[in-house]
Design a protein around this motif. Structure first.
Motif, short mmCIF file in Angstrom:
data_model
loop_
_atom_site.label_atom_id
_atom_site.label_comp_id
_atom_site.label_asym_id
_atom_site.label_seq_id
_atom_site.Cartn_x
_atom_site.Cartn_y
_atom_site.Cartn_z
N HIS A 12 0.79 -1.21 0.00
CA HIS A 12 0.00 0.00 0.00
C HIS A 12 0.83 1.28 0.00
CE1 HIS A 12 -3.95 1.61 -0.13
NE2 HIS A 12 -3.42 2.67 0.44
N GLY A 13 1.01 1.80 -1.16
CA GLY A 13 1.68 3.09 -1.30
C GLY A 13 3.20 3.00 -1.32
N PRO A 73 4.65 0.48 -5.65
CA PRO A 73 3.61 0.71 -6.66
C PRO A 73 3.23 -0.56 -7.42
CG PRO A 73 5.30 2.40 -6.80
CD PRO A 73 5.77 1.40 -5.79
N LEU A 74 4.23 -1.41 -7.64
CA LEU A 74 3.94 -2.62 -8.40
C LEU A 74 3.00 -3.54 -7.60
CD1 LEU A 74 4.69 -3.80 -11.09
CD2 LEU A 74 6.61 -4.95 -10.03
N LEU A 75 3.20 -3.54 -6.32
CA LEU A 75 2.36 -4.38 -5.47
C LEU A 75 0.95 -3.80 -5.38
CD1 LEU A 75 2.87 -6.94 -3.92
CD2 LEU A 75 3.14 -5.56 -1.87
N ASP A 76 0.86 -2.48 -5.35
CA ASP A 76 -0.47 -1.84 -5.35
C ASP A 76 -1.24 -2.26 -6.59
OD1 ASP A 76 0.06 -0.63 -3.00
OD2 ASP A 76 0.57 1.33 -3.85
N VAL A 77 -0.52 -2.28 -7.72
CA VAL A 77 -1.17 -2.68 -8.97
C VAL A 77 -1.71 -4.10 -8.84
CG1 VAL A 77 -0.74 -3.28 -11.39
CG2 VAL A 77 0.13 -1.13 -10.48
N ILE A 78 -0.92 -4.96 -8.21
CA ILE A 78 -1.32 -6.36 -8.08
C ILE A 78 -2.51 -6.51 -7.13
CG2 ILE A 78 -0.58 -8.65 -7.28
CD1 ILE A 78 2.30 -7.78 -8.08
N LEU A 79 -2.45 -5.79 -6.02
CA LEU A 79 -3.43 -6.03 -4.97
C LEU A 79 -4.68 -5.16 -5.06
CD1 LEU A 79 -0.97 -6.38 -1.96
CD2 LEU A 79 -2.13 -8.20 -3.19
N GLU A 80 -4.57 -4.08 -5.80
CA GLU A 80 -5.68 -3.15 -5.77
C GLU A 80 -6.46 -3.10 -7.07
OE1 GLU A 80 -4.13 0.46 -4.12
OE2 GLU A 80 -3.47 -0.67 -2.37
N GLN A 81 -6.67 -4.25 -7.65
CA GLN A 81 -7.57 -4.29 -8.79
C GLN A 81 -8.56 -5.42 -8.56
OE1 GLN A 81 -5.77 -5.57 -12.48
NE2 GLN A 81 -3.76 -5.60 -11.57
N PRO A 82 -9.68 -5.08 -7.93
CA PRO A 82 -10.62 -6.12 -7.54
C PRO A 82 -11.00 -7.04 -8.69
CG PRO A 82 -11.55 -3.89 -7.28
CD PRO A 82 -10.12 -3.75 -7.62
N GLU A 83 -11.23 -6.47 -9.86
CA GLU A 83 -11.66 -7.31 -10.98
C GLU A 83 -10.53 -8.14 -11.53
OE1 GLU A 83 -13.91 -5.32 -13.97
OE2 GLU A 83 -14.82 -4.03 -12.45
N GLY A 84 -9.32 -7.60 -11.41
CA GLY A 84 -8.20 -8.30 -12.02
C GLY A 84 -7.49 -9.25 -11.08
N GLU A 85 -7.91 -9.28 -9.81
CA GLU A 85 -7.13 -10.05 -8.85
C GLU A 85 -7.02 -11.53 -9.23
OE1 GLU A 85 -7.62 -9.19 -4.75
OE2 GLU A 85 -6.45 -10.96 -4.15
N ARG A 86 -8.14 -12.09 -9.68
CA ARG A 86 -8.10 -13.50 -10.02
C ARG A 86 -7.10 -13.75 -11.16
NH1 ARG A 86 -13.18 -17.15 -11.70
NH2 ARG A 86 -13.86 -15.18 -12.56
N PHE A 87 -7.16 -12.85 -12.15
CA PHE A 87 -6.28 -12.98 -13.31
C PHE A 87 -4.81 -12.85 -12.88
CE2 PHE A 87 -4.04 -10.94 -16.89
CZ PHE A 87 -4.25 -11.89 -17.87
N VAL A 88 -4.53 -11.84 -12.07
CA VAL A 88 -3.15 -11.59 -11.65
C VAL A 88 -2.62 -12.74 -10.79
CG1 VAL A 88 -1.80 -10.14 -10.10
CG2 VAL A 88 -3.17 -9.10 -11.86
N MET A 89 -3.44 -13.21 -9.86
CA MET A 89 -2.97 -14.29 -9.00
C MET A 89 -2.76 -15.58 -9.80
SD MET A 89 -2.33 -12.69 -6.40
CE MET A 89 -1.83 -13.66 -5.01
N LEU A 90 -3.63 -15.79 -10.78
CA LEU A 90 -3.45 -16.95 -11.64
C LEU A 90 -2.15 -16.81 -12.44
CD1 LEU A 90 -4.96 -19.55 -12.53
CD2 LEU A 90 -5.80 -18.23 -14.47
N ALA A 91 -1.93 -15.59 -12.97
CA ALA A 91 -0.71 -15.34 -13.74
C ALA A 91 0.52 -15.60 -12.88
CB ALA A 91 -0.70 -13.91 -14.27
#
Ligand code: ATP
Ligand code: MG
Length: 452
Positions: A262-263, A266-284
């Motif tokens: 958190h803050g 930045p790269l981690l914020d991108v990973i963790l702060e996209q509710p719709e993309g979280e499944r995709f990112v974690m799968l990736a």
């Protein structure tokens, strides 16, 4: 409060012992049981050459740690009391690199062995910023000083491949056996000197399945903010190491747990702060972990394309909703995302062209009629684009049928390909028509390009 005090006293003691520890414990082969077969021939040759010339030379750092864990090290570092110039003069293919601290890359066949001269302790004369971060140093030292400058006890052992003796200044071997990550010296001071060590602590703990020693762990949450003072490019390098460690999912869970998000990253914020993309990112990320563990190559461009895909998707949809055509809308959405993110994340330009290509290929997979799919077969980045498509299918963001179709099309003989194109024709118009209808309902003025 009392806990803090005890911690301070404990760390003062460890710090003191770290300073005076001049003589290492010495372990013969029978004790450390390093498997010679895992030691790189090139690293052995580098050590032998330097030793024959009258210098000290040891395999050091992560390679020794991995050898003790029975894991084949991915690269080998050597430490010596020879200066970079002296090292260079003993090898045919060697270059001196680095400005802040000069070291030598010795090339042997496909391998590069990094040879560094023992470093001096961080003393008064070393420049630091107002938080205690070391800014510049280039002073050579003695071996025990070099050991005390390393980060964790498990990373501070010296292995002589000639005598097969292990030198251990900070009880690293004991910590390897106990699966414990322990900072050398006073953890708080060491984090202040170099806040990246907090990320390294998390990475090693997650990757090796080690516990972080309490005195080493405790200051992290409190000092996490210091990461902001580190140049973005360095944080990026460390994040890339973390994401390609083969344990990225575990690392991210751990970063969260230690309050290092958190803050700050930045790269981690991108990973963790996209509710719709979280499944995709974690799968990736879990697929990336599988690839790393299977010894396969990871292309950073592909990885970042996955991390930022949902940002691109969001902007792409917004632009389409405003009436922009599908392909130019994607192109512009990519510009938006790259403009906004590359500087913040310090993503290097050489990766962004890969990202753009992978993203731009996605709508082309939908065009399965006429010559379009055949043309795509010749695309240089087809493989990366296809792998990306499969990931989207697995995350249910693209229809599974599309991925299956491409898998068959890519591997089929010529006549079967024709049949596949014919069968896709049956599917396609319905899909396109559905998309058109939906658009018309929501946005009267939307222009949908005809399928090419
Ligand atoms: P990996 O398997 O990820 O390469 P490693 O331990 O080899 O792990 P490197 O970044 O290659 O990590 O560094 C090599 C060695 O240099 C480390 O083992 C450690 O002794 C020392 N080192 C690296 N970074 C730091 C740091 N920030 N502070 C102190 N010592 C460090
Ligand atoms: Mg290394």
């Amino acid at each position: 409060m009392i806990k803090r005090l005890v911690e301070r006293v404990q760390t003062l003691f460890t710090r003191k012992s770290a300073r005076v520890k001049k003589e290492p414990k010495r372990y013969p082969a029978a004790d450390h049981r390093i498997d010679r077969a895992l030691v790189s021939r090139s690293a052995v040759r580098v050590c032998e050459t330097l030793q024959k010339a009258g210098f000290d030379a040891y395999i050091v750092g992560g390679a020794v740690r991995d050898l003790l864990l029975g894991v084949a090290p991915k690269d080998f570092d050597v430490a010596t009391n020879a200066t970079p110039e002296q090292v260079k003069s003993h090898f045919r293919r060697a270059i001196i690199i680095g400005r802040r601290f000069r070291l030598v890359h010795v090339m042997m066949g496909p391998e590069t062995i990094e040879v560094s001269t023992y470093r001096a302790p961080v003393g008064e004369e070393v420049a630091t910023d107002e938080h205690g971060r070391v800014l510049a140093d280039n002073v050579f030292g003695q071996r025990h000083e070099d050991a005390a400058r390393r980060d964790f006890t498990i990373n501070a052992m010296y292995y002589d491949p000639t005598t097969e003796t292990l030198l251990d200044y900070h009880d690293g071997l004991k910590d390897v056996r106990r699966k414990r990550l322990r900072m050398i010296g006073d953890p708080e001071a060491r984090y202040r000197e170099d806040p990246v060590r907090m990320l390294r602590a998390v990475r090693f703990a997650a990757k090796l399945g080690f516990e972080i020693d309490e005195a080493t762990r405790a200051p992290i949450a409190r000092l996490a903010g210091l990461i902001e003072n580190v140049p973005a490019a360095r944080v990026f390098d460390e994040m890339l190491k973390l994401l390609t460690s083969g344990h990225s999912v575990a690392c991210i869970t751990r970063l969260r747990a230690e309050g290092l998000h958190h803050g700050l990253l930045p790269l981690l914020d991108v990973i963790l702060e996209q509710p719709e993309g979280e499944r995709f990112v974690m799968l990736a990320l879990s697929r990336t972990d599988e690839r790393v563990r299977a010894g396969k190559h990871i292309a950073p461009g592909f990885l970042f394309a996955t991390l930022l895909w949902h940002e691109v998707l969001k902007r792409w949809k917004e632009r389409e909703a405003r009436g922009e055509h599908r392909i130019p809308a994607l192109d512009a959405a990519i510009d938006d995302v790259l403009d906004a993110q590359t500087e913040k994340l310090a993503i290097q330009r050489r990766y962004t062209s890969d990202m753009r290509e992978i993203w731009m290929l996605q709508p082309r997979f939908e065009r399965r009629h006429g010559g379009a799919p055949y043309k795509l077969l010749e695309h240089l980045r087809l493989r990366a684009g296809y792998d990306f498509l499969l990931l989207r299918c697995a995350a249910q963001e693209a229809p599974a049928e599309l991925g299956d179709w491409w898998t068959r099309f890519m591997h089929a003989p010529a006549e079967e390909r024709e049949q596949l194109v014919a069968s896709a024709r049956a599917l396609q118009p319905a899909g396109v028509a559905r998309r058109r209808r939906r658009r018309r309902r929501g946005h009267a003025a939307v222009a949908v390009p005809p399928p090419a």
